[in-house]
Design a protein around this motif. Structure first.
Motif, PDB file in Angstrom:
ATOM      1  N   THR A  30      -0.660  13.001  -8.345  1.00 46.00           N
ATOM      2  CA  THR A  30      -1.523  14.197  -7.932  1.00 46.00           C
ATOM      3  C   THR A  30      -1.115  15.445  -7.696  1.00 46.00           C
ATOM      4  O   THR A  30      -1.292  16.640  -8.227  1.00 46.00           O
ATOM      5  CB  THR A  30      -2.192  13.934  -6.575  1.00 46.00           C
ATOM      6  N   SER A  31       0.516  15.486  -7.549  1.00 43.09           N
ATOM      7  CA  SER A  31       1.186  16.730  -7.399  1.00 43.09           C
ATOM      8  C   SER A  31       1.489  17.239  -8.650  1.00 43.09           C
ATOM      9  O   SER A  31       1.487  18.616  -8.804  1.00 43.09           O
ATOM     10  CB  SER A  31       2.561  16.647  -6.519  1.00 43.09           C
ATOM     11  N   LEU A  91       0.589   7.706  -5.996  1.00 48.22           N
ATOM     12  CA  LEU A  91      -0.710   8.458  -6.357  1.00 48.22           C
ATOM     13  C   LEU A  91      -0.336   9.930  -5.883  1.00 48.22           C
ATOM     14  O   LEU A  91      -0.736  10.729  -6.306  1.00 48.22           O
ATOM     15  CB  LEU A  91      -1.740   8.001  -5.511  1.00 48.22           C
ATOM     16  N   THR A  92       0.505  10.071  -4.877  1.00 43.92           N
ATOM     17  CA  THR A  92       0.871  11.581  -4.394  1.00 43.92           C
ATOM     18  C   THR A  92       1.444  12.268  -5.531  1.00 43.92           C
ATOM     19  O   THR A  92       1.196  13.325  -5.567  1.00 43.92           O
ATOM     20  CB  THR A  92       1.634  11.527  -3.028  1.00 43.92           C
ATOM     21  N   ALA A  93       2.570  11.481  -6.060  1.00 46.75           N
ATOM     22  CA  ALA A  93       3.411  12.209  -6.927  1.00 46.75           C
ATOM     23  C   ALA A  93       2.564  12.474  -8.418  1.00 46.75           C
ATOM     24  O   ALA A  93       2.598  13.593  -8.792  1.00 46.75           O
ATOM     25  CB  ALA A  93       4.509  11.192  -7.529  1.00 46.75           C
ATOM     26  N   THR A 105       0.748  -1.356   0.086  1.00 45.51           N
ATOM     27  CA  THR A 105      -0.107  -0.130   0.028  1.00 45.51           C
ATOM     28  C   THR A 105       0.811   1.169  -0.169  1.00 45.51           C
ATOM     29  O   THR A 105       0.490   2.273  -0.902  1.00 45.51           O
ATOM     30  CB  THR A 105      -0.902  -0.066   1.174  1.00 45.51           C
ATOM     31  N   ILE A 147       0.398   4.485  -2.535  1.00 45.29           N
ATOM     32  CA  ILE A 147       0.109   5.924  -1.912  1.00 45.29           C
ATOM     33  C   ILE A 147       1.149   6.913  -2.486  1.00 45.29           C
ATOM     34  O   ILE A 147       0.868   7.975  -2.983  1.00 45.29           O
ATOM     35  CB  ILE A 147       0.009   5.920  -0.502  1.00 45.29           C
ATOM     36  N   GLY A 148       2.475   6.541  -2.521  1.00 45.28           N
ATOM     37  CA  GLY A 148       3.586   7.364  -2.988  1.00 45.28           C
ATOM     38  C   GLY A 148       3.448   7.671  -4.337  1.00 45.28           C
ATOM     39  O   GLY A 148       3.579   8.962  -4.727  1.00 45.28           O
ATOM     40  N   ARG A 182       0.322  21.107  -9.349  1.00 44.63           N
ATOM     41  CA  ARG A 182       1.562  21.975  -9.607  1.00 44.63           C
ATOM     42  C   ARG A 182       1.254  23.504 -10.138  1.00 44.63           C
ATOM     43  O   ARG A 182       0.714  23.539 -11.397  1.00 44.63           O
ATOM     44  CB  ARG A 182       2.662  21.587 -10.413  1.00 44.63           C
TER      45      ARG A 182
END
Length: 89
Positions: free
Chosen positions: A82-83, A78-80, A71, A75-76, A87
């Motif tokens: 999304t950022s 997905l965060t990248a 997991t 999540i990492g 941006r």
């Protein structure tokens, strides 16, 4: 309370008092392997019950670790992603 150690051969598990060297030798000759766990208990039945609890807890911990190991990288990622979308340019 006496200390118990455990011996396992396939699906068979034997609990015996830690000081019972004669039975330990017999079990080893029959192909049983000594397990790492040792517990204090009133009798063999209680010792086997505690051993079963320890093994269940170990399986749950391994499952939770694997779930987190899968997991967290997801999540990492997905965060990248999304950022990148949010941006400011």
């Amino acid at each position: 309370m006496p200390e118990y150690c455990f011996y396992k051969k396939r699906n068979q598990i034997a609990a015996l008092q830690k000081s019972d060297n004669v039975r330990a030798t017999l079990l080893t000759r029959q192909g049983f392997e000594k397990q790492f766990e040792e517990v204090s208990a009133a009798d063999e039945k209680a010792a086997l019950s505690r051993f079963d609890d320890i093994r269940k807890e170990k399986r749950i911990d391994q499952h939770n670790f694997r779930a987190g190991a899968i997991t967290m990288p997801f999540i990492g990622v997905l965060t990248a992603i999304t950022s990148l979308f949010f941006r400011k340019k």
